[in-house]
Motif scaffolding. Structure first.
Motif, mmCIF file in Angstrom:
data_model
loop_
_atom_site.group_PDB
_atom_site.id
_atom_site.type_symbol
_atom_site.label_atom_id
_atom_site.label_comp_id
_atom_site.label_asym_id
_atom_site.label_seq_id
_atom_site.Cartn_x
_atom_site.Cartn_y
_atom_site.Cartn_z
ATOM 1 N N LYS A 20 0.839 -1.206 0.000
ATOM 2 C CA LYS A 20 0.000 0.000 0.000
ATOM 3 C C LYS A 20 0.878 1.262 0.000
ATOM 4 O O LYS A 20 0.614 2.209 -0.746
ATOM 5 N N PHE A 57 -7.976 -2.749 -2.408
ATOM 6 C CA PHE A 57 -6.595 -2.249 -2.260
ATOM 7 C C PHE A 57 -6.342 -1.117 -3.277
ATOM 8 O O PHE A 57 -5.850 -0.048 -2.919
ATOM 9 N N CYS A 61 -5.633 2.868 -2.415
ATOM 10 C CA CYS A 61 -4.378 3.532 -2.826
ATOM 11 C C CYS A 61 -4.648 4.727 -3.746
ATOM 12 O O CYS A 61 -3.737 5.509 -4.006
#
Ligand SMILES: NC(=O)c1ccc[n+]([C@@H]2O[C@H](COP(=O)([O-])OP(=O)(O)OC[C@H]3O[C@@H](n4cnc5c(N)ncnc54)[C@H](OP(=O)(O)O)[C@@H]3O)[C@@H](O)[C@H]2O)c1
Length: 392
Positions: A20, A57, A61
């Motif tokens: 990340k 995810f 981000c």
């Protein structure tokens, strides 16, 4: 952005903590760090857990919605839109996961340590060579402006011949309270322990100065210039104490002597899960004419202090030169290593001059020797250099 800038298209393998941080950094506009020749695109991520996890995810981000989300690493390496894959699994898995990428003909940036042992690193390098692709160990430390300036100062002789480096990375954790024994840092099945996870950084500080500075045997003992000869690996002496519940190392000290520079300059790398690197300088580079110190965690240096002395006169400069390098663009500084990958690929280079294949092998051999001297052996399954193995 100049129309001439080169765009590197990234695929992210795994969706944990460092994936990340890295992916968020990739999305920082390079002009905020005055970089105009390369830029980055996040085109896909894969999670071994599920495609939904990869999707959330990417969204966390801030990646574009066009980025592909895969529920397996095998799907990621088959994506033709990806130029390079960032491997961010625990180091127990780096060898198998990086091999999967290389065998599919993908360029690879793999988190540190590159593998569990040198035999695995050698096999990755041989596969990268055979496939004609780029491979680099993601030691982000090497690409910070502070690191580059310290290397330049040392090479120019600002502190004279380097005699000794002392570097530490310690985590300051209340181990029993903060982590379960299954945690990546303690778990032998995930190659846990201080050495491979944290100790690799002080070892890298020693290497990025002394391995690079080594002279040929015929060179004057006062030389500060890098040699064109192949650098020699260090001799290694070490000591380790273990975390009894799992058997991983919790305090490790490594003394490295580099025979090819100044007739044997020394580096001492220390690491601990419990003490702190932040109570004083974490890196000290000693030469005949002074010392360079770095404060804060040694993995992402943002400062240095140059303290000069007059040999023989005993006078130490009262006004050391202090330099700070705040990380720009709201990032963490992982984009510097990404820029290096982009430049290497743009220029057709298969390895980085800042951390080449032979050096990654020498670092892994150093850590192998430390483990050999102290009886730290991981389960056969993660020490194995066989590929493929089921379950990775
Ligand atoms: N450069 C740095 O400063 C830095 C900092 C921290 C860590 N690291 C390195 O980065 C690597 C990952 O560390 P991390 O802190 O990001 O770890 P983490 O948060 O535990 O994430 C690891 C990820 O790997 C995947 N994975 C696949 N198989 C796994 C398994 N058997 N057990 C656990 N995870 C598995 C998982 O993602 P999916 O479920 O999505 O597949 C998981 O989220 C390590 O090698 C570490 O040394 C580097």
């Amino acid at each position: 952005m100049s129309s001439k800038s080169y765009t590197l298209r990234w695929g992210i393998l795994a969706t944990g903590g460092i994936a990340k941080t890295f992916t968020t950094d990739l999305l920082v506009n390079p002009t905020t760090r005055d970089v105009h020749d390369v830029t980055h695109a996040v085109v896909a991520a894969a999670s071994s857990t599920s495609a939904e996890r990869a999707r959330s995810f990417l969204s966390d981000c801030g990646a574009p919605s066009s980025a592909a989300a895969y529920g397996s690493y095998a799907e990621l390496v088959a994506d033709p839109n990806i130029d390079i894959i960032y491997v961010a699994t625990p180091h127990s898995h780096h060898f198998q996961n990086a091999m999967l990428c290389l065998k599919a003909g993908k360029n690879v940036l793999c988190e540190k340590p590159l593998t569990v042992n040198a035999a695995q690193t050698k096999k990755l390098v041989a596969t990268a060579k055979q496939k004609g692709v780029f491979l680099m160990e993601a030691v982000w430390t090497r690409f910070f402006p502070a690191t580059k300036q310290v290397q330049q100062l040392v090479t120019e002789g600002a502190i004279g011949p380097v005699r000794r480096i002392v570097a530490d990375f310690s985590m300051h954790s209340d181990v029993e309270k903060e982590w379960k024994d299954s945690h990546r840092l303690l778990n032998m099945d995930l190659a846990g322990g201080a050495l491979l996870d944290l100790g690799v950084y002080p070892i890298n500080w020693v290497f990025q100065i002394l391995y690079h500075l080594q002279s040929s045997p015929s060179t004057s003992s006062h030389s500060t210039q890098p040699s064109s000869q192949n650098p020699l690996p260090p001799t290694v002496t070490s000591s380790m104490t273990k975390y009894a519940p799992t058997g991983c190392d919790e305090n490790t000290t490594v003394l490295m002597t580099f025979p090819g520079y100044n007739g044997g300059s020394q580096g001492i790398a220390t690491t601990s899960l419990r003490t702190s690197s932040e109570t004083g300088p974490s890196v000290r580079i000693y030469g005949d004419k002074g010392e360079i110190q770095i404060d804060g965690l040694p993995c992402h240096p943002d400062n240095y202090r140059l303290i000069t002395v007059n040999p023989g006169e005993g006078s130490v400069s009262r006004q050391p030169k202090e330099v700070r390098f705040p990380v720009p663009g709201g990032g963490k500084g992982m984009f510097y290593e990404a820029d290096e990958c982009a430049r290497c690929l743009r220029d057709g280079r298969k390895e980085s001059e800042s951390i080449g294949w032979m050096e990654s092998i020498a670092i892994m051999e150093t850590m192998d020797e430390v483990r050999r001297q102290n009886g730290l052996v991981y389960p056969e399954r993660i020490e194995s250099a066989e590929y493929p193995l089921e379950g990775f």
